[in-house]
Design a protein around this motif. Structure first.
Motif, PDB file in Angstrom:
ATOM      1  N   UNK A 123      34.098  -3.988  38.596  1.00 23.07           N
ATOM      2  CA  UNK A 123      35.499  -4.223  38.913  1.00 23.07           C
ATOM      3  C   UNK A 123      35.003  -4.216  40.147  1.00 23.07           C
ATOM      4  N   UNK A 124      33.569  -3.508  40.714  1.00 25.21           N
ATOM      5  CA  UNK A 124      33.745  -2.436  42.777  1.00 25.21           C
ATOM      6  C   UNK A 124      32.335  -2.389  43.065  1.00 25.21           C
ATOM      7  N   UNK A 125      32.081  -2.312  42.461  1.00 23.98           N
ATOM      8  CA  UNK A 125      30.600  -2.217  42.894  1.00 23.98           C
ATOM      9  C   UNK A 125      29.356  -2.597  42.389  1.00 23.98           C
ATOM     10  N   UNK A 126      29.732  -4.157  42.169  1.00 24.29           N
ATOM     11  CA  UNK A 126      28.703  -4.819  42.123  1.00 24.29           C
ATOM     12  C   UNK A 126      27.503  -5.224  40.592  1.00 24.29           C
ATOM     13  N   UNK A 127      28.307  -4.466  39.825  1.00 24.69           N
ATOM     14  CA  UNK A 127      27.115  -4.943  38.234  1.00 24.69           C
ATOM     15  C   UNK A 127      27.767  -6.027  37.314  1.00 24.69           C
ATOM     16  N   UNK A 128      26.334  -6.119  37.329  1.00 18.77           N
ATOM     17  CA  UNK A 128      27.126  -7.902  36.476  1.00 18.77           C
ATOM     18  C   UNK A 128      26.565  -7.475  35.025  1.00 18.77           C
ATOM     19  N   UNK A 132      28.452  -2.841  27.523  1.00 22.09           N
ATOM     20  CA  UNK A 132      26.846  -2.208  25.796  1.00 22.09           C
ATOM     21  C   UNK A 132      27.309  -0.830  26.223  1.00 22.09           C
ATOM     22  N   UNK A 133      28.051   0.031  27.313  1.00 21.64           N
ATOM     23  CA  UNK A 133      27.314   2.091  27.058  1.00 21.64           C
ATOM     24  C   UNK A 133      26.550   1.772  27.133  1.00 21.64           C
ATOM     25  N   UNK A 134      25.134   0.680  27.497  1.00 20.46           N
ATOM     26  CA  UNK A 134      23.984   1.374  27.900  1.00 20.46           C
ATOM     27  C   UNK A 134      23.618   1.668  29.524  1.00 20.46           C
ATOM     28  N   UNK A 135      23.797   2.786  29.989  1.00 22.07           N
ATOM     29  CA  UNK A 135      22.527   3.711  31.216  1.00 22.07           C
ATOM     30  C   UNK A 135      21.315   2.850  31.672  1.00 22.07           C
ATOM     31  N   UNK A 136      21.204   1.263  31.923  1.00 26.21           N
ATOM     32  CA  UNK A 136      20.218   0.394  31.730  1.00 26.21           C
ATOM     33  C   UNK A 136      20.077   0.752  33.410  1.00 26.21           C
ATOM     34  N   UNK A 137      19.184   0.250  33.987  1.00 25.09           N
ATOM     35  CA  UNK A 137      18.857   0.167  35.894  1.00 25.09           C
ATOM     36  C   UNK A 137      20.021  -0.508  36.473  1.00 25.09           C
ATOM     37  N   UNK A 138      20.512  -1.773  35.776  1.00 24.19           N
ATOM     38  CA  UNK A 138      21.851  -2.288  36.565  1.00 24.19           C
ATOM     39  C   UNK A 138      23.013  -1.480  36.553  1.00 24.19           C
ATOM     40  N   UNK A 139      23.392  -0.261  35.293  1.00 21.38           N
ATOM     41  CA  UNK A 139      24.134   0.851  35.707  1.00 21.38           C
ATOM     42  C   UNK A 139      23.666   1.667  36.659  1.00 21.38           C
ATOM     43  N   UNK A 140      22.711   2.223  36.311  1.00 18.87           N
ATOM     44  CA  UNK A 140      22.395   3.189  37.437  1.00 18.87           C
ATOM     45  C   UNK A 140      22.187   2.157  39.376  1.00 18.87           C
ATOM     46  N   UNK A 141      21.729   1.261  39.018  1.00 17.33           N
ATOM     47  CA  UNK A 141      22.135   0.681  40.850  1.00 17.33           C
ATOM     48  C   UNK A 141      23.512   0.622  41.307  1.00 17.33           C
ATOM     49  N   UNK A 142      24.338  -0.156  40.550  1.00 15.14           N
ATOM     50  CA  UNK A 142      26.244  -0.068  40.684  1.00 15.14           C
ATOM     51  C   UNK A 142      26.514   1.675  40.712  1.00 15.14           C
ATOM     52  N   UNK A 143      26.173   2.463  39.867  1.00 14.15           N
ATOM     53  CA  UNK A 143      26.751   3.889  40.400  1.00 14.15           C
ATOM     54  C   UNK A 143      26.194   4.442  41.191  1.00 14.15           C
ATOM     55  N   UNK A 144      25.016   4.105  41.609  1.00 13.08           N
ATOM     56  CA  UNK A 144      24.511   4.846  43.050  1.00 13.08           C
ATOM     57  C   UNK A 144      25.109   4.531  44.069  1.00 13.08           C
ATOM     58  N   UNK A 146      28.627   3.176  43.933  1.00 15.56           N
ATOM     59  CA  UNK A 146      29.733   4.071  44.053  1.00 15.56           C
ATOM     60  C   UNK A 146      29.641   5.643  44.578  1.00 15.56           C
ATOM     61  N   UNK A 147      28.606   6.251  43.844  1.00 17.74           N
ATOM     62  CA  UNK A 147      28.076   7.652  44.994  1.00 17.74           C
ATOM     63  C   UNK A 147      28.125   7.676  46.216  1.00 17.74           C
ATOM     64  N   UNK A 148      27.663   6.555  46.917  1.00 13.03           N
ATOM     65  CA  UNK A 148      27.147   6.082  48.653  1.00 13.03           C
ATOM     66  C   UNK A 148      28.237   5.597  49.072  1.00 13.03           C
ATOM     67  N   UNK A 149      29.208   5.273  48.439  1.00 12.54           N
ATOM     68  CA  UNK A 149      30.504   4.945  49.488  1.00 12.54           C
ATOM     69  C   UNK A 149      31.471   5.932  49.689  1.00 12.54           C
TER      70      UNK A 149
END
Length: 149
Positions: A123-128, A132-144, A146-149
């Motif tokens: 919704x807000x951090x660019x995850x596309x 699926x509940x799998x914290x893959x590379x896309x999830x990790x990049x978007x979580x970063x 979020x953390x950097x905001x």
């Protein structure tokens, strides 16, 4: 011959008595299981692995997440950059309040927690990626992000 059979019988009885008493100390080396196949050791490994799950965040980024959780979602543990059980409990409160997390507030960042996190990140951090509940590379990049905001 007879004394040898008597010795084996006594050794067997001592081993059985030791096992019945709850110890294998009297059974001898051949009756003891190797340490690596111990059910206790195998069961402890997942708990240790789940103790801290930063999903690719640096310590500084994880501290940012903890500060956010402390300010808004009841995180009251140390700001140490290690997303452990208490960090994930606060994250689950956040995700349940807004992003559809319906599981237990247990501090385990399992599949349902990650799905809710992915909805928030989409919704807000660019995850596309898929939710699926799998914290893959896309999830990790978007979580970063979020953390950097």
């Amino acid at each position: 011959m007879r004394s040898n059979a008597l010795g084996k019988t006594l050794a067997g009885l001592v081993a059985i008595a030791g096992l019945a008493a709850g110890t294998v100390a009297t059974a001898g080396v051949t009756y003891a299981a190797p340490a690596s196949s111990s059910p206790t050791a195998a069961a402890a490994q997942p708990a240790i692995a789940a103790a801290t799950q930063n999903f690719g965040l640096t310590t500084a980024e994880a501290k940012n997440v903890q500060r956010f959780l402390a300010e808004y979602w009841g995180y009251n543990d140390t700001i140490d950059g290690q997303l452990g059980t208490n960090s994930w409990k606060a994250m689950q409160r956040f995700l349940s309040g807004i992003w559809g997390y319906t599981g237990a507030i247990d501090g385990d960042p399992g599949t349902n927690t990650v799905k809710a996190l992915q909805r928030m990140l989409a919704a807000q951090w660019g995850y596309t990626g898929a939710v699926d509940g799998d914290p893959g590379s896309g999830t990790k990049a978007a979580f970063k992000r979020f953390a950097d905001s």
